[in-house]
Design an enzyme around this catalytic site. Structure first.
Site, PDB file in Angstrom:
ATOM      1  N   THR A 117       0.848  -1.184   0.000  1.00  0.00           N
ATOM      2  CA  THR A 117       0.000   0.000   0.000  1.00  0.00           C
ATOM      3  C   THR A 117       0.886   1.238   0.000  1.00  0.00           C
ATOM      4  OG1 THR A 117      -0.111   0.138   2.416  1.00  0.00           O
ATOM      5  CG2 THR A 117      -1.730  -1.280   1.326  1.00  0.00           C
ATOM      6  N   GLU A 131      -4.758  -4.214  -2.281  1.00  0.00           N
ATOM      7  CA  GLU A 131      -5.010  -5.545  -1.749  1.00  0.00           C
ATOM      8  C   GLU A 131      -5.715  -6.477  -2.728  1.00  0.00           C
ATOM      9  OE1 GLU A 131      -4.788  -2.744   1.803  1.00  0.00           O
ATOM     10  OE2 GLU A 131      -5.623  -2.678  -0.220  1.00  0.00           O
ATOM     11  N   LYS A 148     -18.478  14.309   9.540  1.00  0.00           N
ATOM     12  CA  LYS A 148     -19.712  14.333  10.322  1.00  0.00           C
ATOM     13  C   LYS A 148     -19.870  15.716  10.925  1.00  0.00           C
ATOM     14  CE  LYS A 148     -22.581  11.319  13.108  1.00  0.00           C
ATOM     15  NZ  LYS A 148     -22.649  10.031  13.845  1.00  0.00           N
ATOM     16  N   TRP A 192     -23.798  13.465   7.853  1.00  0.00           N
ATOM     17  CA  TRP A 192     -22.627  13.120   7.044  1.00  0.00           C
ATOM     18  C   TRP A 192     -22.508  14.015   5.818  1.00  0.00           C
ATOM     19  CZ3 TRP A 192     -19.274  10.383   9.501  1.00  0.00           C
ATOM     20  CH2 TRP A 192     -19.657   9.386  10.398  1.00  0.00           C
TER      21      TRP A 192
END
Length: 530
Positions: A172, A319, A428, A433
């Site tokens: 990653t 991944e 938030k 949201w």
């Protein structure tokens, strides 16, 4: 039925059925080198036997520090078919991270482009490669790549390998901590290659010419080198030259039919096309795949409406390489244009064999296109754990083997993913949201905006509020108030960012995504509308 699914079989098919299909590679001097799958196969066997001649045991790691070119392609095949493990290193990582990654993977050989020798000089004190091979001029104890190939045997025969043996390692980008490694088996690569080539996904055939803009050091170039080989397609590798003009020249001169990269690349290419719409002939280009982050709807529409080009959303991760593609299903091809466009703006349906679900606070969310949950996936090329990271693996994989992606998504009844945000980036505010990709897309629709990134910053009253960081196209501008006025009909009023920062260019991560960690660090203490 018991034949092993291996990269050896992929290369063998390319040599047998597409020996004369061309592979084009841009050299450091910008010239184009032309070869064939047959010639590549011969050099791969020499290189594989030469690597084994260095005294490497099965499973030994061979690291590369290279851009996308023909010799890197040779390594993509040579190391795995020799029973070794290829580990592409990202040259855009910090030197400290490169040293950590190489040590964590226990890399024994480093093959690097001559242009990256200055990076290696910084790595020498903190790494312990047994052998260093230079593509270009080698000095000191380093081995010349071409000299190494010459050592190899043309009659070398690859060993029979178990399909579940490790073929490649990827890491990653480490935006939220140390980079983490994942292993891909021969079987995973073979099934990903086969699945991605099916109709409704990449649908690659031998008449195609593929140009992966996504570098070979990132997510294994989405597996495209293997897809091109298996299907006998032409392959164009752009070297280090990923600027819009260089890419457009290759699309035109090599009659490229399929390309793919991150949205920041396609923003620049679209701007170049808008500036000179008649300069390049892109009629063979059937699709531009965009992945890594959400492409603004205005960009998708800009390619379609102004240039007749099909920009297709994809979704994937380090991944699992590629996991979903936003091609329209048979049912959606009969739907009204508005519904079609809505699905094109999503990340798409999962590829065959990839299963999905989304976890919410009260269990798994409904596939209704509205309920939000964290995407979880499993499949034959989804990594099963991080390399030597048991604690991180336990956090990221469920007890029943599903990988928690960190992406907050909706899923339609037809199985199309729509990414609302990364879990760590969702804002938030006052208990509600705010989706940063949605706000970024709305800002990017402004004609002056070249790049728009949004992060959440702490607010005493609301908990968090959005901060927008904007870069303009050359010769254009807009005031923060003008940008907020532009947003008003496009997002909820309470989404409007009080702070809008203007920069020359939004900082990027090592894989070309907006670096939101750096943005939070840079702008946390600044005043509004700098």
């Amino acid at each position: 039925m018991d034949d092993e699914l291996t990269i050896t079989a992929i290369l063998r098919r390319a040599e047998q059925f597409s020996p004369d299909r061309e592979v084009v590679s841009r050299e450091p001097d910008r010239s184009l080198h032309r070869t064939t799958w047959s010639a590549i196969g011969g050099r791969v066997r020499r290189l594989a036997s030469a690597l084994l001649g260095l005294g490497l045991r099965p499973g030994a790691r061979v690291a590369t520090l290279c851009t996308s070119h023909r010799r890197h392609l040779e390594l993509y095949f040579a190391a795995p078919i020799a029973g070794l493990v290829l580990h592409p290193l990202n040259p855009r990582l910090r030197v400290e991270d490169l040293a950590y990654v190489a040590g964590h993977a226990a890399d024994e050989v480093l093959v690097l482009d001559e242009a990256f020798l200055p990076i290696y000089e910084q790595l020498r004190e903190t790494t312990s490669f047994r052998h260093v091979v230079v593509i270009g001029a080698a000095t000191g104890e380093a081995i010349s790549y071409e000299a190494l190939v010459e050592r190899g045997r043309a009659d070398w025969v690859p060993p029979d390998l178990p399909e579940r043996s490790t073929a490649l390692i990827g890491f990653t980008s480490g935006t939220t901590g140390r980079p983490k490694g994942v292993e891909f088996t021969h079987r995973a690569v073979a099934l990903h290659t086969l699945s991605s080539s099916l109709h409704g996904w990449l649908a690659v055939r031998d008449t195609d010419v593929l140009l992966p803009v996504v570098p070979m050091y990132h997510a294994l170039a989405w597996g495209w080198p293997y897809t091109a080989a298996l299907l006998g397609a032409g392959l164009v590798l752009p070297g280090p030259f990923l600027d819009p003009a260089s890419l457009l020249e290759l699309f035109d001169s090599e009659r490229v039919t399929l390309t793919g990269g991150v949205p920041t690349i396609w923003t620049g290419v679209l701007h170049a096309l808008d500036a000179e719409p008649k300069r390049y002939d892109l009629t063979p280009l059937r699709a531009i795949l965009s992945g890594g982050s959400t492409a603004p709807p205005s960009m998708i529409a800009g390619y379609a409406e102004r240039h007749g080009l099909n920009l297709v959303h994809t979704w994937g991760m380090s991944e699992l390489m590629m996991g979903a593609i936003a091609e329209l299903s048979a049912e959606l091809q009969q739907a009204d244009p508005e519904q079609q466009q809505r699905h094109r703006e999503m990340q798409g349906r999962p590829m065959p064999f990839v299963e999905i679900r989304a976890g919410g606070e009260d269990g798994f969310v409904a596939w209704d296109g509205e309920s939000l949950g964290e995407l979880e996936v499993r499949g034959p090329w989804v990594a099963r754990e991080y390399l030597a990271e048991p604690d991180a693996s336990a956090r990221q994989w469920t007890d029943d083997g599903w990988f928690r992606t960190g992406d907050i998504v909706t899923i339609t009844p037809g199985g199309y993913l729509g990414i609302a945000d990364r879990a760590k980036d969702l804002i938030k505010s006052g208990g509600e949201w705010i989706s940063t990709p949605a706000l970024e897309s709305a800002l990017a629709a402004h004609p002056a905006v070249a790049e728009a990134a949004v992060v959440g910053v702490t607010d005493e009253r609301w908990g968090e509020r959005p901060l927008a960081v904007i870069a303009f196209h050359p010769g254009t501008s807009a005031t923060p108030d003008e940008l907020r006025e532009f947003l008003l009909p496009r997002v909820a009023r309470w989404w409007l960012p009080e702070r809008i920062e203007i920069v020359a260019a939004v900082p990027k991560t090592a894989v070309g995504k907006f670096d939101k960690v750096a943005l939070r660090r840079t702008f946390t203490s600044r005043g509004a509308d700098s």
